[in-house]
Design a protein around this motif. Structure first.
Motif, PDB file in Angstrom:
ATOM      1  N   PHE A  24       7.817 141.153  -8.136  1.00  0.00           N
ATOM      2  CA  PHE A  24       7.906 139.737  -7.665  1.00  0.00           C
ATOM      3  C   PHE A  24       8.998 138.909  -8.327  1.00  0.00           C
ATOM      4  N   PHE A  25       9.554 139.337  -9.349  1.00  0.00           N
ATOM      5  CA  PHE A  25      10.533 138.815 -10.263  1.00  0.00           C
ATOM      6  C   PHE A  25      11.832 139.105  -9.548  1.00  0.00           C
ATOM      7  N   LEU A  26      12.070 140.365  -9.173  1.00  0.00           N
ATOM      8  CA  LEU A  26      13.045 141.080  -8.470  1.00  0.00           C
ATOM      9  C   LEU A  26      13.162 140.366  -7.183  1.00  0.00           C
ATOM     10  N   ILE A  27      12.192 140.200  -6.208  1.00  0.00           N
ATOM     11  CA  ILE A  27      12.264 139.703  -5.070  1.00  0.00           C
ATOM     12  C   ILE A  27      12.654 138.106  -5.325  1.00  0.00           C
ATOM     13  N   ILE A  28      12.194 137.517  -5.995  1.00  0.00           N
ATOM     14  CA  ILE A  28      12.264 136.037  -6.263  1.00  0.00           C
ATOM     15  C   ILE A  28      13.930 135.694  -6.694  1.00  0.00           C
ATOM     16  N   GLY A  29      14.142 136.769  -7.724  1.00  0.00           N
ATOM     17  CA  GLY A  29      15.337 136.521  -8.271  1.00  0.00           C
ATOM     18  C   GLY A  29      16.839 136.783  -7.166  1.00  0.00           C
ATOM     19  N   MET A  30      16.565 137.774  -6.524  1.00  0.00           N
ATOM     20  CA  MET A  30      17.507 138.097  -5.421  1.00  0.00           C
ATOM     21  C   MET A  30      17.457 137.233  -4.267  1.00  0.00           C
ATOM     22  N   THR A  31      16.289 136.548  -4.033  1.00  0.00           N
ATOM     23  CA  THR A  31      16.288 135.365  -2.984  1.00  0.00           C
ATOM     24  C   THR A  31      17.094 134.388  -3.396  1.00  0.00           C
ATOM     25  N   PHE A  32      16.814 134.026  -4.537  1.00  0.00           N
ATOM     26  CA  PHE A  32      17.464 132.702  -5.203  1.00  0.00           C
ATOM     27  C   PHE A  32      19.362 133.139  -5.056  1.00  0.00           C
ATOM     28  N   GLU A  33      19.422 134.353  -5.555  1.00  0.00           N
ATOM     29  CA  GLU A  33      20.951 134.535  -5.467  1.00  0.00           C
ATOM     30  C   GLU A  33      21.501 134.727  -3.847  1.00  0.00           C
ATOM     31  N   ALA A  34      20.468 135.116  -2.893  1.00  0.00           N
ATOM     32  CA  ALA A  34      21.170 135.379  -1.681  1.00  0.00           C
ATOM     33  C   ALA A  34      21.210 133.847  -1.193  1.00  0.00           C
ATOM     34  N   VAL A  35      20.418 132.813  -1.343  1.00  0.00           N
ATOM     35  CA  VAL A  35      20.440 131.457  -0.805  1.00  0.00           C
ATOM     36  C   VAL A  35      21.838 130.822  -1.595  1.00  0.00           C
ATOM     37  N   ALA A  36      21.754 131.165  -2.895  1.00  0.00           N
ATOM     38  CA  ALA A  36      23.259 130.430  -3.580  1.00  0.00           C
ATOM     39  C   ALA A  36      24.546 130.925  -2.901  1.00  0.00           C
ATOM     40  N   ALA A  37      24.553 132.315  -2.519  1.00  0.00           N
ATOM     41  CA  ALA A  37      25.809 132.652  -1.770  1.00  0.00           C
ATOM     42  C   ALA A  37      25.749 132.364  -0.319  1.00  0.00           C
ATOM     43  N   ILE A  38      24.684 132.107   0.273  1.00  0.00           N
ATOM     44  CA  ILE A  38      24.924 131.561   1.619  1.00  0.00           C
ATOM     45  C   ILE A  38      25.439 130.014   1.695  1.00  0.00           C
ATOM     46  N   LEU A  39      24.954 129.251   0.547  1.00  0.00           N
ATOM     47  CA  LEU A  39      25.291 127.816   0.404  1.00  0.00           C
ATOM     48  C   LEU A  39      26.739 127.938   0.242  1.00  0.00           C
ATOM     49  N   MET A  40      27.207 128.757  -0.916  1.00  0.00           N
ATOM     50  CA  MET A  40      28.719 128.689  -1.156  1.00  0.00           C
ATOM     51  C   MET A  40      29.537 129.104  -0.110  1.00  0.00           C
ATOM     52  N   LEU A  41      29.218 129.995   0.724  1.00  0.00           N
ATOM     53  CA  LEU A  41      29.829 130.380   1.890  1.00  0.00           C
ATOM     54  C   LEU A  41      29.913 129.374   3.159  1.00  0.00           C
ATOM     55  N   LEU A  42      28.519 128.694   3.164  1.00  0.00           N
ATOM     56  CA  LEU A  42      28.696 127.609   4.018  1.00  0.00           C
ATOM     57  C   LEU A  42      29.668 126.295   3.476  1.00  0.00           C
ATOM     58  N   LYS A  43      29.579 126.072   2.252  1.00  0.00           N
ATOM     59  CA  LYS A  43      30.439 125.141   1.741  1.00  0.00           C
ATOM     60  C   LYS A  43      32.038 125.499   1.813  1.00  0.00           C
ATOM     61  N   LEU A  44      32.214 126.789   1.771  1.00  0.00           N
ATOM     62  CA  LEU A  44      33.677 127.310   1.800  1.00  0.00           C
ATOM     63  C   LEU A  44      34.217 127.293   3.196  1.00  0.00           C
ATOM     64  N   PHE A  45      33.179 127.371   4.321  1.00  0.00           N
ATOM     65  CA  PHE A  45      33.852 127.238   5.719  1.00  0.00           C
ATOM     66  C   PHE A  45      33.737 125.927   6.131  1.00  0.00           C
ATOM     67  N   LYS A  46      32.883 125.062   5.581  1.00  0.00           N
ATOM     68  CA  LYS A  46      32.892 123.554   6.183  1.00  0.00           C
ATOM     69  C   LYS A  46      33.898 122.818   5.192  1.00  0.00           C
ATOM     70  N   LYS A  47      34.922 123.119   4.690  1.00  0.00           N
ATOM     71  CA  LYS A  47      35.790 122.245   3.906  1.00  0.00           C
ATOM     72  C   LYS A  47      36.644 121.582   5.062  1.00  0.00           C
ATOM     73  N   LYS A  48      36.636 119.998   4.678  1.00  0.00           N
ATOM     74  CA  LYS A  48      36.942 119.084   5.509  1.00  0.00           C
ATOM     75  C   LYS A  48      38.483 119.113   5.621  1.00  0.00           C
ATOM     76  N   ASN A  49      39.157 118.927   4.597  1.00  0.00           N
ATOM     77  CA  ASN A  49      40.685 118.976   4.827  1.00  0.00           C
ATOM     78  C   ASN A  49      41.178 119.944   3.878  1.00  0.00           C
ATOM     79  N   ASN A  50      42.541 120.392   4.271  1.00  0.00           N
ATOM     80  CA  ASN A  50      43.009 121.728   3.649  1.00  0.00           C
ATOM     81  C   ASN A  50      43.741 121.338   2.256  1.00  0.00           C
TER      82      ASN A  50
END
Length: 68
Positions: free
Chosen positions: A35-61
């Motif tokens: 359970f610790f492994l599954i929840i921990g990896m889920t947190f890391e995956a969500v954080a990575a997806i949010l970081m990628l979304l934020k990177l690609f939705k950057k408003k101005n260069n």
């Protein structure tokens, strides 16, 4: 989300994943180690997806990614 909030999500996931891995290494026969492994990896995956979304939705260069 702010970068600091995403970093906190990633750190929580890393702590949970390392805790679960240490319990697995010591052959702890409980189900909560998985359970610790599954929840921990889920947190890391969500954080990575949010970081990628934020990177690609950057408003101005002109702004740096780390400034937001």
């Amino acid at each position: 989300m702010k970068n600091s909030q995403i970093l906190v999500l990633f750190l929580i996931g890393a702590v949970l994943t390392i805790t679960g891995a240490l319990f697995k290494i010591t052959n702890e026969p409980k189900d909560w180690t998985t359970f610790f492994l599954i929840i921990g990896m889920t947190f890391e995956a969500v954080a990575a997806i949010l970081m990628l979304l934020k990177l690609f939705k950057k408003k101005n260069n002109t702004d740096s990614f780390l400034d937001s």
